[in-house]
Design a protein around this motif. Structure first.
Motif, PDB file in Angstrom:
ATOM      1  N   UNK A   1       0.835  -1.205   0.000  1.00  0.00           N
ATOM      2  CA  UNK A   1       0.000   0.000   0.000  1.00  0.00           C
ATOM      3  C   UNK A   1       0.866   1.251   0.000  1.00  0.00           C
TER       4      UNK A   1
ATOM      5  N   UNK B   1       0.961   3.908  -2.927  1.00  0.00           N
ATOM      6  CA  UNK B   1       0.443   5.240  -2.585  1.00  0.00           C
ATOM      7  C   UNK B   1       1.448   6.314  -2.987  1.00  0.00           C
TER       8      UNK B   1
ATOM      9  N   UNK C   1      -3.699  10.595  -4.541  1.00  0.00           N
ATOM     10  CA  UNK C   1      -3.519   9.254  -3.985  1.00  0.00           C
ATOM     11  C   UNK C   1      -4.558   8.880  -2.945  1.00  0.00           C
ATOM     12  N   UNK C   2      -5.638   9.672  -2.852  1.00  0.00           N
ATOM     13  CA  UNK C   2      -6.655   9.371  -1.822  1.00  0.00           C
ATOM     14  C   UNK C   2      -7.303   8.022  -2.057  1.00  0.00           C
ATOM     15  N   UNK C   3      -7.347   7.582  -3.305  1.00  0.00           N
ATOM     16  CA  UNK C   3      -7.969   6.278  -3.588  1.00  0.00           C
ATOM     17  C   UNK C   3      -7.242   5.140  -2.868  1.00  0.00           C
ATOM     18  N   UNK C   4      -5.913   5.301  -2.717  1.00  0.00           N
ATOM     19  CA  UNK C   4      -5.145   4.241  -2.031  1.00  0.00           C
ATOM     20  C   UNK C   4      -5.592   4.136  -0.582  1.00  0.00           C
TER      21      UNK C   4
ATOM     22  N   UNK D   1      -8.405   5.171   0.614  1.00  0.00           N
ATOM     23  CA  UNK D   1      -9.796   4.722   0.637  1.00  0.00           C
ATOM     24  C   UNK D   1      -9.889   3.217   0.385  1.00  0.00           C
ATOM     25  N   UNK D   2      -9.018   2.724  -0.503  1.00  0.00           N
ATOM     26  CA  UNK D   2      -9.020   1.283  -0.791  1.00  0.00           C
ATOM     27  C   UNK D   2      -8.722   0.485   0.475  1.00  0.00           C
TER      28      UNK D   2
ATOM     29  N   UNK E   1     -11.704   0.548   2.629  1.00  0.00           N
ATOM     30  CA  UNK E   1     -12.736  -0.326   2.054  1.00  0.00           C
ATOM     31  C   UNK E   1     -12.418  -1.792   2.361  1.00  0.00           C
ATOM     32  N   UNK E   2     -11.146  -2.139   2.285  1.00  0.00           N
ATOM     33  CA  UNK E   2     -10.760  -3.525   2.609  1.00  0.00           C
ATOM     34  C   UNK E   2     -11.146  -3.830   4.052  1.00  0.00           C
TER      35      UNK E   2
ATOM     36  N   UNK F   1     -13.494  -2.419   5.764  1.00  0.00           N
ATOM     37  CA  UNK F   1     -14.963  -2.502   5.802  1.00  0.00           C
ATOM     38  C   UNK F   1     -15.437  -3.889   5.382  1.00  0.00           C
TER      39      UNK F   1
END
Lengths: 687, 83
Positions: free
Chosen positions: B11, B15, B50-53, B55-56, B59-60, B62
């Motif tokens: 990650x 990132x 890089x916010x998606x990283x 957030x990913x 999410x994992x 979650x």
């Protein structure tokens, strides 16, 4: 007419010849019907319209073509062609005919220019889909088909109620998008929401689709929910409630899909999630509608392809639980490649069609932070369950299946390969699918989009690779859904009908032994509690029997518990409430008549007699009193008892209508449609 | 433990890479926007490169917590028989 015919009729009328044909001729003929439909659509240009006279002076708009209907129509016809190719080896005539009717009905909805035409085709696909599910002759499938029909009858009635009110308010049944909130809007939205799989009324999707035959589930997975999403794009674009509902569907579907072991149940939840993306985009409105419709087009392709691939797996191995699969990539290379393309497309991998439409949806949701993040969360869930399917069905070593599995027939491989090729082609050249869109769509292959999706793919993919055999490993279990919650609530409310029933028994014991219809006037409280307790009891029994826990929602027939004769009897009496309703009407009418009798007629007679006696005209007073008494006994009592007898008769008749046969209920739907037509005709014509 | 550390390392690496690439792409987009239609739409404050990283990863967490642990406990049961 510009050389085209009603798309639905080509398939529906054309299907009537299927039972007369045999062998290769029949196969060619079946394939020719969707091909003809495709040519027919190609001849139809945006703006094309076809109205027909229906009942004296009325017109139904059977075709109203624009970019929206043509785009979705093309998607349905293309996938219909390949789905029929895939299932061409099925020998059951009923299967082929139902497939053609289902496809025809869905096209009827797409091109309907007025709500009545839409409603007719709406109910047609509900009945046909039920028949499709019933082709799999197992007890649990029969029950699921019945629940499916019940849900769609409820949805259809809500839709019909909305259409009727809309007509009363506006004197028009033309399909238009609603600008302001109103009761007709909410009723139509609720009716469409049942078919689209809105959260809380979605349970029929994972309940029915995995239990149908693998060939039927390909058609089921594509048409009903997408037709509903299309109607939403027509009637409710730009509604915030719809957008949030879509986002909720997307996350809920993905969360539930990930814990499934049965591949078709996993894809059923995936349908809810992916339709959620479309619904959210439609709710956002503006460019969101185009993005949603584009995703609908792509979803029709990759979702049916996924159902085709799991169908091929079932054909080859007889299994569909991921915990029992694996190692099929060697024996079924085309299926494995098609499944990978479909699943990765659904996950939004660049170069595949899902990426383009999902990127457009994210672009449309850019200014709605909450919806954006929920959709992003759902997108990551989609990646996980897509990888779960690919890995556990095809890649994970399974020595037993690697030797015993057999490849599928050529027609199935051609169908899967062709749809996979279309997914890839649209991913690279999106304009193939968006050429009819009102505005030219910008390329989604921008640096920002690619970077965004790659972060999710690599981190999500990495997590799956690391924990595939631990956290993400499929576990064989029976899963429940949200209907358990409201069924539990109703289950726990059973004390209310019981209490009322006890109270009713106590009242009964105190009352005289007289005919039932007369007792309604004598003991209104008792009959009311009787009605209430019976109704609540029946509702409770219905919900208890429909609940998925225990006997329903199981993954294998062996887990299904047997229903007792009483349960079976009650299970197939959903129209019991009709009798109860008539009972209630008779109760109220009798009470009103009884009140009139006691307070008006009797009091008048008494009053008149008193006046006569006070004037010492005893003889005259007796005469008047006797006359009033005669009027009371013959006319008033006659009305009271007559009404009770008539309603009782209708109640009995309604009770006998409950045959438990799906065909009978289908007939009731037909009558409902006929009634709708009649009711609308009274008003004086369609506009 | 090794797997968790490997995942965190993965990650962080991605990132970092994506943050740089995203920043470069954003600047490029800005330039392009200014040249053509007067600039891009204003990005929300939380959408850092890089916010998606990040957030990913959330999410994992979650899905691991909700879909793989909570939901199976409240909405599933073991099948009957030898399954």
């Amino acid at each position: 007419m510009g050389g085209f015919v009603v798309p639905a009729l080509i398939l529906i009328i054309g299907s009537l010849l299927v039972p007369l044909l045999r062998g290769t001729v029949r196969k060619i003929y079946i394939m020719a019907l969707p091909a003809l439909s495709l040519i027919n659509l190609l001849m139809m240009k945006p703006g094309a319209e076809l109205k027909i006279g229906f009942i004296t002076g009325f017109k139904l708009t059977l075709i109203k073509a624009d970019w929206l209907s043509l785009t979705v129509g093309f998607a349905f016809v293309i996938i219909g062609f390949f789905a029929l190719l895939y299932t061409i080896q099925v020998k059951e005539t009923a299967h082929q005919m139902l497939a053609l009717w289902y496809l025809g009905g869905a096209l009827g909805i797409i091109f309907a220019g007025d709500f009545l035409t839409l409603y007719i085709f709406w109910e047609l696909i509900a009945v046909v889909a039920t028949g499709f599910v019933l082709l799999e002759k197992q007890e649990e499938t029969r029950q699921a088909a019945f629940r499916y029909l019940i849900m769609h009858i409820i949805g259809g009635l809500l839709l019909l109620g909305g259409i009727w009110l809309q007509y009363l308010q506006t004197s028009s049944i033309a399909i238009t998008h609603f600008e302001t909130t109103s009761l007709p809007f909410w009723l139509i939205l609720a009716g469409v929401g049942v078919n689209a799989g809105f959260v809380f009324v979605h349970t029929w999707i994972p309940d029915t689709y995995p239990k149908a035959s693998y060939t039927a589930s390909i058609f089921l997975s594509v048409l009903t929910t997408k037709a509903a999403a299309y109607v939403l794009a027509r009637v409710a674009p730009g509604w915030e409630f719809v957008a949030y509902m879509g986002a909720a569907m997307a996350v809920f579907g993905a969360s539930m899909a990930l814990m499934q072991n049965n591949a078709r149940k996993l894809f059923s939840y995936s349908i809810i999630s992916q339709v959620g993306f479309m619904v959210a985009a439609i709710g956002i409105g503006s460019h969101g509608v185009e993005a949603g419709v584009f995703h609908l087009f792509n979803n029709v392709l990759f979702k049916s392809l996924l159902f085709m691939t799991i169908g091929a797996v079932i054909y080859s191995t007889g299994k569909e639980n991921l915990s029992e699969l694996g190692g099929l990539a060697k024996k079924m290379p085309v299926t494995a490649a098609a499944a990978t393309i479909a699943a990765l497309s659904m996950a939004g991998v660049p170069s595949l069609n899902g990426f383009v439409s999902k990127s457009l949806i994210f672009e449309a949701a850019h200014s709605y932070d909450a919806i954006y993040l929920l959709l992003e969360l759902a997108a990551i869930g989609t990646l996980f369950y897509s990888l779960k399917f690919i890995y556990f069905a095809f890649l994970r070593p399974n020595p037993q299946l690697e030797t015993s599995a057999k490849d599928v027939p050529l027609n199935m491989n051609i169908a899967m390969g062709s749809v996979a090729a279309i997914c890839l082609a649209i991913g690279i050249f999106p304009s193939i699918a968006t050429s009819l869109f009102p505005e030219h769509l910008e390329s989604m292959y921008t640096g920002a989009n690619l970077i965004g999706i790659l972060q999710i793919l690599i981190i999500g993919g990495g997590a799956f690779a690391i924990w595939r055999e631990s956290i993400f490993k499929p576990v064989n279990r029976v899963t429940y859904d949200l209907d358990v919650i409201y069924i539990k609530v109703i289950e726990n409310l059973v004390f209310i009908p019981r209490l009322l029933s006890d109270f009713n028994n106590w009242l009964e014991a105190k009352s005289e032994s007289i005919p039932y219809y007369l007792s309604l006037t004598k003991k209104p409280v008792s009959s009311f509690t009787n009605y209430l307790s019976d109704t609540l009891f029946v509702l409770w029994v219905d919900f208890w029997l429909f609940k998925p826990a225990g006997k329903l929602g199981t993954q294998t027939p062996s887990e299904t518990e047997e229903l007792s004769p009483l349960e079976n009897k009650l299970l197939f009496r959903p129209f019991y409430w009709i009798m109860k309703f008539l009972d209630s009407v008779s109760n109220r009418m009798s009470k009103a008549a009884s009140f009139f009798d006691t307070n008006i007629v009797d009091k008048t007679a008494e009053g008149m007699a008193t006046v006569m006696f006070s004037q010492k005209e005893v003889f005259q007073g007796h005469k008047v009193s006797s006359l009033a008494n005669l009027f009371d006994k013959i006319v008033v009592d006659g009305i009271v008892n007559g009404v009770a007898r008539i309603v009782f008769f209708f109640g009995e008749t309604a009770r006998r209508m409950q045959t438990g046969l799906v065909q009978s209920y289908a007939l009731i739907i037909v009558f409902a449609i006929a009634f709708a037509i009649f009711a609308l005709s009274i008003k004086g014509g369609f506009k | 433990m090794k797997k968790i550390l490997a995942f965190i390392a993965l990650v962080l690496i991605f990132s970092l890479i994506f943050s740089f690439v995203a920043l470069a792409s954003k600047n490029e987009g800005k330039k392009h926007g200014e040249e053509t239609a007067g600039g891009h739409e204003e990005e929300a404050g939380w959408r850092i490169p890089g916010w998606q990283s990040i957030f990913a990863v959330l999410a994992i967490i979650y899905y691991v917590v909700v879909s793989m642990n909570i939901l199976p406990k409240i909405a599933a049961r073991k099948p009957k028989g030898n399954k």
